[in-house]
Write a protein that holds these residues in place. Structure first.
Motif, PDB file in Angstrom:
ATOM      1  N   UNK A   1       0.884  -1.329  -0.017  1.00  0.00           N
ATOM      2  CA  UNK A   1       0.336  -0.251   0.436  1.00  0.00           C
ATOM      3  C   UNK A   1       1.171   1.358  -0.357  1.00  0.00           C
ATOM      4  N   UNK A   2       1.489   1.139   0.791  1.00  0.00           N
ATOM      5  CA  UNK A   2       2.531   2.119   0.967  1.00  0.00           C
ATOM      6  C   UNK A   2       3.358   2.644  -0.477  1.00  0.00           C
ATOM      7  N   UNK A   3       3.913   1.675  -1.220  1.00  0.00           N
ATOM      8  CA  UNK A   3       4.613   1.696  -2.225  1.00  0.00           C
ATOM      9  C   UNK A   3       4.133   1.794  -3.652  1.00  0.00           C
ATOM     10  N   UNK A   4       3.089   1.473  -3.171  1.00  0.00           N
ATOM     11  CA  UNK A   4       1.992   1.859  -4.405  1.00  0.00           C
ATOM     12  C   UNK A   4       1.280   3.441  -4.321  1.00  0.00           C
ATOM     13  N   UNK A   5       1.310   3.781  -2.901  1.00  0.00           N
ATOM     14  CA  UNK A   5       0.882   5.450  -2.789  1.00  0.00           C
ATOM     15  C   UNK A   5       1.951   6.290  -2.931  1.00  0.00           C
ATOM     16  N   UNK A   6       3.447   5.673  -2.930  1.00  0.00           N
ATOM     17  CA  UNK A   6       3.909   6.706  -3.386  1.00  0.00           C
ATOM     18  C   UNK A   6       4.197   6.750  -4.954  1.00  0.00           C
ATOM     19  N   UNK A   7       4.261   5.571  -5.679  1.00  0.00           N
ATOM     20  CA  UNK A   7       4.032   5.214  -6.819  1.00  0.00           C
ATOM     21  C   UNK A   7       2.685   6.530  -7.436  1.00  0.00           C
TER      22      UNK A   7
ATOM     23  N   UNK B   1      -1.679 -13.326  -4.994  1.00  0.00           N
ATOM     24  CA  UNK B   1      -0.521 -12.082  -5.109  1.00  0.00           C
ATOM     25  C   UNK B   1      -1.622 -11.225  -5.032  1.00  0.00           C
ATOM     26  N   UNK B   2      -2.542 -11.061  -6.238  1.00  0.00           N
ATOM     27  CA  UNK B   2      -3.164 -10.829  -7.180  1.00  0.00           C
ATOM     28  C   UNK B   2      -4.621 -10.225  -6.577  1.00  0.00           C
ATOM     29  N   UNK B   3      -4.738 -10.820  -4.974  1.00  0.00           N
ATOM     30  CA  UNK B   3      -5.492 -10.585  -4.370  1.00  0.00           C
ATOM     31  C   UNK B   3      -5.285  -9.272  -3.497  1.00  0.00           C
ATOM     32  N   UNK B   4      -3.484  -9.646  -2.592  1.00  0.00           N
ATOM     33  CA  UNK B   4      -3.244  -9.251  -2.204  1.00  0.00           C
ATOM     34  C   UNK B   4      -2.873  -7.658  -2.921  1.00  0.00           C
ATOM     35  N   UNK B   5      -2.518  -7.392  -3.661  1.00  0.00           N
ATOM     36  CA  UNK B   5      -2.072  -6.363  -4.559  1.00  0.00           C
ATOM     37  C   UNK B   5      -3.818  -5.118  -4.698  1.00  0.00           C
TER      38      UNK B   5
ATOM     39  N   UNK C   1      -0.857   3.460 -17.472  1.00  0.00           N
ATOM     40  CA  UNK C   1      -0.187   3.384 -16.187  1.00  0.00           C
ATOM     41  C   UNK C   1       0.005   3.086 -15.160  1.00  0.00           C
ATOM     42  N   UNK C   2      -0.796   3.126 -14.555  1.00  0.00           N
ATOM     43  CA  UNK C   2      -1.512   2.134 -13.248  1.00  0.00           C
ATOM     44  C   UNK C   2      -1.560   1.599 -13.179  1.00  0.00           C
TER      45      UNK C   2
ATOM     46  N   UNK D   1       2.338  -5.215 -12.870  1.00  0.00           N
ATOM     47  CA  UNK D   1       3.578  -5.871 -12.161  1.00  0.00           C
ATOM     48  C   UNK D   1       4.297  -6.002 -11.347  1.00  0.00           C
ATOM     49  N   UNK D   2       3.726  -5.156  -9.986  1.00  0.00           N
ATOM     50  CA  UNK D   2       4.142  -5.338  -8.247  1.00  0.00           C
ATOM     51  C   UNK D   2       2.829  -7.184  -8.876  1.00  0.00           C
ATOM     52  N   UNK D   3       2.041  -7.405  -8.995  1.00  0.00           N
ATOM     53  CA  UNK D   3       1.528  -8.523  -8.650  1.00  0.00           C
ATOM     54  C   UNK D   3       2.267  -9.532  -9.190  1.00  0.00           C
ATOM     55  N   UNK D   4       2.936  -9.250 -10.723  1.00  0.00           N
ATOM     56  CA  UNK D   4       3.766 -10.246 -10.961  1.00  0.00           C
ATOM     57  C   UNK D   4       4.999 -10.631  -9.737  1.00  0.00           C
ATOM     58  N   UNK D   5       5.228  -9.576  -9.969  1.00  0.00           N
ATOM     59  CA  UNK D   5       7.031  -9.469  -9.259  1.00  0.00           C
ATOM     60  C   UNK D   5       6.637 -10.300  -7.765  1.00  0.00           C
ATOM     61  N   UNK D   6       5.605  -9.609  -7.217  1.00  0.00           N
ATOM     62  CA  UNK D   6       5.582  -9.898  -5.816  1.00  0.00           C
ATOM     63  C   UNK D   6       5.107 -11.526  -5.649  1.00  0.00           C
TER      64      UNK D   6
END
Length: 799
Positions: free
Chosen positions: A28-34, A351-355, A394-395, A401-406
């Motif tokens: 959440x923090x990472x995505x908010x900053x992004x 992972x996708x649910x968490x993301x 972009x979002x 990307x976040x879901x895949x990497x994580x």
């Protein structure tokens, strides 16, 4: 099937609520900053792109050389626009914009207005929509005025005001201007922002005077034809300018005693309007909003990437570390027929649910943090900016990307387990943990980079704002007034009678440069300061040699000057007293040096101290009053200053500045760097230590039986804590070692941009490194102490 995966994922989240919380919070923090940084970058890149003919609009800029120093300027004179448009093929039209901050009168109240003058085709040339009025004719009359929506409501309480009048100050009188149009407020991503706009006034004599090529005080924009060749247009501009202005330029060189090798004619070029905002090489002026450094966008994008990367690293590390708890689940699933693909889908789904949860929370957090971020970034962004096709894409890409990497790598690791080994406890999930350890090192390398760099920037900011400027700016108030009535002496006398005011001196407002020739033939460009004799004493600026102006010697105001050390150095004098210089723009007036003033920082410490000349001027002809207030008596002094000012200058708006505060405001750029890096450092530290805490919890659980056996054989609590903390502290220490050279290069690069800077010492690295190590130790210690104090019977009772 989907429902089954969803149910399993939800049960898993509930069983591991702490780790789910860490993962969701980090993402959440990472995505908010992004998201916040995406909004910032989008705004920066969109500046001035809303004009309908923006691809054809260019600002006229020029490059010149004076005494070997090259300078690029956006300032132009009155002639560039009309003469280039008339004689250079490819230029369709032009607009000149002049900033003319003036006063307006409303009833008996006088206030300052952000005021522009422009050519009559302004609203046809640019795409600033009108709420009322005709864009082609609203600036035809010389006494017409166009107000922005905000200014119209502020003045009249409505936008239905065509035909009403506004009183604007010209010289010493107020003249009525008729409102001929009301414009929508300028977009926040516009470099041209006006509250009021009136026609520029140029006489026929000014249009015909060739010396106006060299009197630069406004901005000129040109619109090219659809198929005009930019390079060819620029060459023709240059050819015409040399043809039309070379004779005048030579006569000016002769007038100022300069040779052709010391000064060059302007080299004109065209700058796309969309490139203005991010072009730091060409400074803005004359009311055009300040340029922004594109490095901010790069740095912020890098920070967003690093923060998101750290959050993903947390996810991967915690998921793999938790694999021991899910090993039997995976084994049973494989035994009953689940294949690798199904297991990957399950873990990727989790992972996708968490993301998805993190993404929704990030949108909410972004909305909540936008006011704070706008203050930090000096913007007026809103979440509606996200409603843009490019940004939505972009979002969406960011989410994917976040879901895949994580999720992808942990899914691959977990699905490789062999069911027979899993169910008979003959497998080693962790191995040597090279990947996990590497990811921890990467996390803390990034975090320590931000911490150290933030500390360096903070120390540099502290140095700039607390350094000795060469004069005393404590309790010093500056008031500037431009009323033509000569009441400076009365103002000084009335202020000095109040016990809360220690002293009053005066100086000319702003910075004024001119030229002089020394007896040795050197031509020096210097700052000309007109002052009262007590100015240097009030500000405690030392005179190194010679004397100050003396009130008992009236001739000092005629042909005597003081110079600073920089002037003496450039003139090459060893004995400056008695030297004479010729001020060429003042009909070759000859003046004599009677004293040398110690260099002081009249501007920012990011600027060099240039040659400076002080001349005695009658206080009635000066407009900047420096008022020294008695310590602890600011309120009484300011009340008296305001009352006195308004009584003497009723037609001038009253405002004041504490010089010390104004000096600190000069470093707003570095203050912004400090805030940005502090923001990045705090977020990376928080996410990294959350991950470290989670890993220490899992490590303690994994080694629960080992700890129990060690305690049975006599191991102490301290020994157990040391055992559990050493491995992670080694990784943190390694990350600090790796970060050191990277941070050193970044800090060195940053400090190189500062004219006056702190030394890059070892102390700047040791203090933040110790802070990181201490925080890492406390993070691990809080968890490991609890594990080390557990009764070993509880750990071993199931075996």
């Amino acid at each position: 099937m989907f429902r089954h995966y969803l149910k399993v994922a939800w049960r898993g989240f509930k069983r591991a609520s702490v780790f789910s919380f860490i993962n969701i919070t980090g993402l959440t923090i990472g995505l908010t900053c992004s998201m916040l940084i995406l909004l910032f970058v989008k705004d920066e890149l969109s500046f001035d792109k809303f004009h309908e003919h923006g691809h054809q609009i260019y600002r006229v800029v020029s490059q010149s050389t004076f005494k070997g120093e090259s300078k690029i300027s956006s300032n132009t004179g009155l002639l560039e626009g009309p003469r280039f448009a008339a004689h250079v093929p490819g230029i369709r039209s032009f607009v000149r914009i002049e900033y003319d901050g003036t006063d307006f009168k409303k009833g008996t109240e006088v206030q300052s207005m952000n005021f522009f003058r422009a050519d009559s085709n302004f609203f046809v040339f640019f795409s600033f929509p009108l709420i009322a009025g005709n864009p082609a004719t609203c600036l035809k009359d010389p006494y017409s005025i166009v107000l922005s929506k905000t200014e119209a409501i502020r003045q009249f309480g409505s936008t239905d005001i065509l035909g009403k009048t506004v009183l604007l100050k010209e010289d010493t009188t107020f003249k009525p201007y008729t409102v001929t149009a009301v414009a929508k407020d300028c977009p926040q991503n516009s470099s041209i922002r006006f509250n009021a706009l009136s026609p520029i006034k140029v006489s026929a004599a000014d249009e015909a005077n060739p010396q106006n090529w060299f009197s630069s005080f406004l901005n000129t924009f040109v619109m090219l034809d659809d198929h005009a060749n930019l390079g060819q247009v620029e060459r023709q501009m240059k050819n015409y300018y040399f043809k039309d202005a070379s004779v005048t330029f030579k006569s000016l060189l002769q007038q100022y005693g300069l040779s052709a090798s010391e000064a060059s004619m302007e080299d004109y070029r065209l700058q796309p309007i969309a490139a203005m905002h991010l072009d730091k090489a060409i400074s803005s002026g004359n009311g055009i909003s300040a340029t922004s450094n594109p490095v901010y966008s790069y740095i912020l994008s890098g920070i967003a990437l690093f923060i998101l990367l750290i959050a993903c690293i947390n996810f991967i590390n915690l998921t793999i570390a938790r694999s021991l708890k899910r090993a039997k689940e995976i084994g049973i699933r494989k035994v009953v027929g689940s294949n690798k693909k199904q297991l990957i889908i399950q873990f990727m789904g989790e992972s996708i649910i968490l993301c998805m949860i993190s993404f929704c929370l990030a949108l909410l957090l972004t909305e909540l943090l936008l006011p704070l971020f706008n203050t930090l970034a000096n913007k007026s962004l809103s979440l509606s900016y996200l409603l843009d096709a490019g940004l939505i894409a972009s979002l969406a890409g960011l989410f994917a990307l976040t879901s895949f990497i994580a999720g992808f790598y942990p899914a691959l690791v977990l699905t490789r387990f062999e069911p027979t080994k899993i169910l008979y406890n003959r497998f080693d999930v962790q191995g040597k943990n090279y990947l996990q350890k590497s990811l921890v090192v990467v996390q803390f390398t990034i975090a320590s980079f931000f911490v150290i760099l933030t500390f360096v920037v903070y120390q540099q900011f502290k140095f700039l704002t607390s350094a000795d400027l060469g004069y005393d700016d404590n309790n010093l108030v500056l008031i500037e007034q431009y009323n033509a009535q000569p009441k400076g002496a009365i103002f000084q006398k009335m202020l000095s009678e109040n016990p809360a005011i220690k002293e009053v001196a005066a100086k000319n407002g702003g910075l004024h440069s001119t030229l002089a020739k020394t007896s040795g033939g050197a031509v020096i460009n210097f700052l000309s300061d007109m002052i009262t004799p007590n100015f240097l004493d009030e500000l405690k600026i030392p005179i190194l040699t010679g004397r100050n102006f003396s009130p008992t010697n009236p001739t000092d105001s005629i042909d005597k000057i003081l110079v600073n050390e920089a002037f003496v150095k450039e003139a090459g004098w060893t004995a400056p007293l008695g030297q004479k210089i010729t001020i060429t723009p003042e009909d070759n007036k000859v003046v004599e040096v009677i004293g040398v003033v110690k260099n002081y920082h009249y501007g920012s410490m990011n600027e060099p101290i240039n040659p400076q000349v002080f001349r005695w001027q009658d206080i009635n002809k000066l407009n900047a009053f420096y008022i020294k207030i008695q310590p602890g008596m600011s309120s009484a002094a300011l009340n008296h200053i305001k009352t006195t000012y308004q009584a003497l200058f009723p037609l001038s708006p009253y405002s004041y500045n504490f010089v010390q505060q104004s000096n600190k405001m000069q470093y707003s750029d570095i203050a912004k760097w400090r805030q940005i890096l502090l923001f990045g450092g705090l977020v990376t530290i928080i996410i990294s230590f959350m991950g470290l805490f989670g890993l220490s919890v899992l490590s303690s659980e994994r080694r629960r039986k080992e700890i129990g056996i060690r305690k049975v054989y006599g191991a102490s609590v301290g020994g157990i804590i040391r055992l559990l903390t050493t491995d992670y502290l080694k990784l943190v220490l390694l990350s600090l070692i790796i970060a050191a050279p990277i941070t050193y290069m970044a800090a060195h690069k940053f400090l190189e941009t500062m004219l006056y800077r702190i030394p890059l010492s070892v102390r700047l690295f040791i203090i933040p490194d110790l802070l990181v190590i201490l925080l890492a130790f406390l993070t691990i210690y809080l968890q490991t102490r609890q594990s080390a104090t557990v009764n070993p019977v509880k750990s071993l009772k199931n075996d």
